[in-house]
Write a protein that holds these residues in place. Sequence first.
Motif, PDB file in Angstrom:
ATOM      1  N   GLU A 105     -23.938 -25.797 -23.407  1.00  0.00           N
ATOM      2  CA  GLU A 105     -24.471 -25.130 -22.213  1.00  0.00           C
ATOM      3  C   GLU A 105     -23.645 -25.546 -21.000  1.00  0.00           C
ATOM      4  O   GLU A 105     -23.095 -26.654 -20.960  1.00  0.00           O
ATOM      5  N   SER A 106     -23.561 -24.649 -20.032  1.00  0.00           N
ATOM      6  CA  SER A 106     -22.830 -24.971 -18.812  1.00  0.00           C
ATOM      7  C   SER A 106     -23.587 -24.443 -17.594  1.00  0.00           C
ATOM      8  O   SER A 106     -24.414 -23.531 -17.698  1.00  0.00           O
ATOM      9  N   SER A 107     -23.287 -25.018 -16.449  1.00  0.00           N
ATOM     10  CA  SER A 107     -23.853 -24.557 -15.186  1.00  0.00           C
ATOM     11  C   SER A 107     -22.823 -24.794 -14.088  1.00  0.00           C
ATOM     12  O   SER A 107     -22.138 -25.820 -14.087  1.00  0.00           O
ATOM     13  N   THR A 108     -22.714 -23.832 -13.170  1.00  0.00           N
ATOM     14  CA  THR A 108     -21.785 -23.945 -12.053  1.00  0.00           C
ATOM     15  C   THR A 108     -22.580 -23.883 -10.754  1.00  0.00           C
ATOM     16  O   THR A 108     -23.341 -22.939 -10.530  1.00  0.00           O
ATOM     17  N   ALA A 109     -22.404 -24.870  -9.908  1.00  0.00           N
ATOM     18  CA  ALA A 109     -23.113 -24.931  -8.622  1.00  0.00           C
ATOM     19  C   ALA A 109     -22.086 -24.950  -7.493  1.00  0.00           C
ATOM     20  O   ALA A 109     -21.093 -25.684  -7.549  1.00  0.00           O
ATOM     21  N   GLU A 110     -22.352 -24.126  -6.477  1.00  0.00           N
ATOM     22  CA  GLU A 110     -21.435 -24.001  -5.340  1.00  0.00           C
ATOM     23  C   GLU A 110     -22.000 -24.726  -4.124  1.00  0.00           C
ATOM     24  O   GLU A 110     -23.199 -24.665  -3.856  1.00  0.00           O
ATOM     25  N   LEU A 111     -21.116 -25.382  -3.390  1.00  0.00           N
ATOM     26  CA  LEU A 111     -21.479 -26.004  -2.132  1.00  0.00           C
ATOM     27  C   LEU A 111     -21.251 -24.984  -1.020  1.00  0.00           C
ATOM     28  O   LEU A 111     -20.123 -24.555  -0.776  1.00  0.00           O
ATOM     29  N   VAL A 112     -22.334 -24.571  -0.366  1.00  0.00           N
ATOM     30  CA  VAL A 112     -22.260 -23.532   0.669  1.00  0.00           C
ATOM     31  C   VAL A 112     -22.507 -24.184   2.023  1.00  0.00           C
ATOM     32  O   VAL A 112     -23.497 -24.899   2.206  1.00  0.00           O
ATOM     33  N   LYS A 113     -21.612 -23.911   2.976  1.00  0.00           N
ATOM     34  CA  LYS A 113     -21.744 -24.485   4.314  1.00  0.00           C
ATOM     35  C   LYS A 113     -21.823 -23.386   5.370  1.00  0.00           C
ATOM     36  O   LYS A 113     -21.157 -22.364   5.265  1.00  0.00           O
ATOM     37  N   GLN A 114     -22.681 -23.624   6.368  1.00  0.00           N
ATOM     38  CA  GLN A 114     -22.736 -22.798   7.557  1.00  0.00           C
ATOM     39  C   GLN A 114     -22.455 -23.700   8.754  1.00  0.00           C
ATOM     40  O   GLN A 114     -22.990 -24.810   8.835  1.00  0.00           O
ATOM     41  N   VAL A 115     -21.627 -23.230   9.675  1.00  0.00           N
ATOM     42  CA  VAL A 115     -21.183 -24.075  10.783  1.00  0.00           C
ATOM     43  C   VAL A 115     -21.336 -23.331  12.104  1.00  0.00           C
ATOM     44  O   VAL A 115     -21.052 -22.128  12.201  1.00  0.00           O
ATOM     45  N   ASP A 116     -21.785 -24.038  13.133  1.00  0.00           N
ATOM     46  CA  ASP A 116     -21.835 -23.511  14.489  1.00  0.00           C
ATOM     47  C   ASP A 116     -21.408 -24.618  15.450  1.00  0.00           C
ATOM     48  O   ASP A 116     -21.586 -25.807  15.163  1.00  0.00           O
ATOM     49  N   THR A 117     -20.829 -24.230  16.570  1.00  0.00           N
ATOM     50  CA  THR A 117     -20.384 -25.207  17.582  1.00  0.00           C
ATOM     51  C   THR A 117     -21.024 -24.847  18.918  1.00  0.00           C
ATOM     52  O   THR A 117     -20.378 -24.275  19.792  1.00  0.00           O
ATOM     53  N   PRO A 118     -22.298 -25.170  19.096  1.00  0.00           N
ATOM     54  CA  PRO A 118     -23.011 -24.753  20.307  1.00  0.00           C
ATOM     55  C   PRO A 118     -22.657 -25.601  21.523  1.00  0.00           C
ATOM     56  O   PRO A 118     -22.203 -26.741  21.412  1.00  0.00           O
ATOM     57  N   THR A 119     -22.882 -25.016  22.695  1.00  0.00           N
ATOM     58  CA  THR A 119     -22.896 -25.761  23.949  1.00  0.00           C
ATOM     59  C   THR A 119     -24.353 -26.040  24.290  1.00  0.00           C
ATOM     60  O   THR A 119     -25.166 -25.119  24.364  1.00  0.00           O
ATOM     61  N   VAL A 120     -24.691 -27.293  24.453  1.00  0.00           N
ATOM     62  CA  VAL A 120     -26.067 -27.705  24.722  1.00  0.00           C
ATOM     63  C   VAL A 120     -26.162 -28.086  26.195  1.00  0.00           C
ATOM     64  O   VAL A 120     -25.720 -29.161  26.599  1.00  0.00           O
ATOM     65  N   TYR A 121     -26.719 -27.181  26.986  1.00  0.00           N
ATOM     66  CA  TYR A 121     -26.787 -27.414  28.423  1.00  0.00           C
ATOM     67  C   TYR A 121     -27.858 -28.446  28.764  1.00  0.00           C
ATOM     68  O   TYR A 121     -28.921 -28.500  28.126  1.00  0.00           O
ATOM     69  N   ALA A 122     -27.581 -29.227  29.812  1.00  0.00           N
ATOM     70  CA  ALA A 122     -28.544 -30.236  30.254  1.00  0.00           C
ATOM     71  C   ALA A 122     -29.838 -29.611  30.741  1.00  0.00           C
ATOM     72  O   ALA A 122     -30.874 -30.278  30.797  1.00  0.00           O
ATOM     73  N   THR A 123     -29.800 -28.327  31.082  1.00  0.00           N
ATOM     74  CA  THR A 123     -30.999 -27.630  31.545  1.00  0.00           C
ATOM     75  C   THR A 123     -31.864 -27.129  30.387  1.00  0.00           C
ATOM     76  O   THR A 123     -32.916 -26.522  30.623  1.00  0.00           O
ATOM     77  N   GLY A 124     -31.444 -27.387  29.136  1.00  0.00           N
ATOM     78  CA  GLY A 124     -32.159 -26.855  27.973  1.00  0.00           C
ATOM     79  C   GLY A 124     -33.408 -27.647  27.631  1.00  0.00           C
ATOM     80  O   GLY A 124     -33.332 -28.795  27.171  1.00  0.00           O
ATOM     81  N   ASN A 125     -34.563 -27.054  27.844  1.00  0.00           N
ATOM     82  CA  ASN A 125     -35.862 -27.682  27.579  1.00  0.00           C
ATOM     83  C   ASN A 125     -36.284 -27.373  26.139  1.00  0.00           C
ATOM     84  O   ASN A 125     -36.573 -26.222  25.805  1.00  0.00           O
ATOM     85  N   PRO A 126     -36.327 -28.369  25.253  1.00  0.00           N
ATOM     86  CA  PRO A 126     -36.678 -28.111  23.851  1.00  0.00           C
ATOM     87  C   PRO A 126     -38.041 -27.455  23.674  1.00  0.00           C
ATOM     88  O   PRO A 126     -38.271 -26.746  22.690  1.00  0.00           O
ATOM     89  N   TRP A 127     -38.973 -27.691  24.615  1.00  0.00           N
ATOM     90  CA  TRP A 127     -40.323 -27.146  24.478  1.00  0.00           C
ATOM     91  C   TRP A 127     -40.423 -25.679  24.892  1.00  0.00           C
ATOM     92  O   TRP A 127     -41.484 -25.083  24.839  1.00  0.00           O
ATOM     93  N   LEU A 128     -39.272 -25.078  25.256  1.00  0.00           N
ATOM     94  CA  LEU A 128     -39.210 -23.634  25.484  1.00  0.00           C
ATOM     95  C   LEU A 128     -38.477 -22.926  24.346  1.00  0.00           C
ATOM     96  O   LEU A 128     -38.222 -21.729  24.423  1.00  0.00           O
ATOM     97  N   ALA A 129     -38.171 -23.668  23.268  1.00  0.00           N
ATOM     98  CA  ALA A 129     -37.494 -23.068  22.119  1.00  0.00           C
ATOM     99  C   ALA A 129     -38.332 -21.927  21.534  1.00  0.00           C
ATOM    100  O   ALA A 129     -39.535 -22.072  21.325  1.00  0.00           O
TER     101      ALA A 129
END
Length: 386
Positions: free
Chosen positions: A143-167
């Motif tokens: 028996e065999s199995s093939t598993a792929e490593l999948v990556k998603q990448v983003d490079t955000p700018t996180v402004y100092a004015t960003g309030n997490p509680w308004l997400a």
Amino acid sequence: MFAYRRRDRRGAALVYVCVIMLAMMGLASLSVDLGRYECAHVQLHSAADAAARTAALALSKSGATASSVTTAATTVATANTADGQQITSSMVTVQLITWNDTTHTGAIASGISTANAVRVYLSYSVPTVFAQVLGVTSKMAVESSTAELVKQVDTPTVYATGNPWLAGEPAGTLGSQPDPNWSATSPNPDHRYKNDIAGTPGTDTNGGTESTSTYASYEPYNSPAKIAFTVTPGATVTITNTSGIVQWDHGTSPNTDPSGNSGTNPSYDDAASGGISEHGMADVTMPLGSMVGVFLGSGLPDDIATVPPPLDFSTQAARDYDNLAPKVQQPFYAGTGQTSGGTQQEIVVPANATRLYLGIMDGWEWSNNNGSFSATVTETKVVTVQ
């Protein structure tokens, strides 16, 4: 003549009995040995799946080598059994694969740098019982199995004015924790706005409802940065390459990096509210100016039935986690993405999460903060492809 014919029929009956017995032995072989063989196949396939997925994840580790990936696969495979027997390392074959998602095919990789998948073969010689009468002592199950490593990448700018509680809040939504130093009768240029206001970070309201002629014409929007990709529950998120400086009090606070100056800044919770939730999200305690993360589901945060408990990152030990599994709408310390000792931190995407936001820690009035952070956010998940 008649007696001779009776003896002839008795001889023929013996031949028939032998033939029938051989047929019955063959059927017994099919029912017992074949069932055992198929059961071994199922067990081998399950073990190969687990080994391939673990080995694919090992590809994402810093300093991964062909040897370390093979060891990861073999360790998992040999923890399983097939046909009641322990799987041994001699039964395991590991291949580094370059997988093509478009053609759904894979080729053996030229090396660890070109591998994005791992294929694991497990083989076991299943001994027979009844089939030995027919000269078949064993049958090889593979028996065999093939598993792929999948990556998603983003490079955000996180402004100092960003309030997490308004997400996740619609544009125009006001922060429910007002700035206690704001006053309509005694204007203070360091506390210009009563409430933060949701909207695209890095832009302003162009004279929105929270602006007054007494202060400035524009108030910055205060939503945190949304990561561009849809997150996958169970996947691992890492934050790397962080940089930048923020000030959390209208230019009067010290310059702060994503870690919160490693504890130099005081630790705060949201508006020092003592655990009161805001817009359906939990409170959290961590150094002022540090980078905050929060996972959301697909719905409006305010609609959550039960607000998760607050987390506390007021100590360096708490901030030096290796792995963290926050809940949906439970803000957490993201910092630089590394421990104070330089170890890469891993954050597990919670069940039902679809979105990830990054913002800045403050007590109130994000609108008077300065600066921004940059970061690379990577989600790593493993998918069985063959």
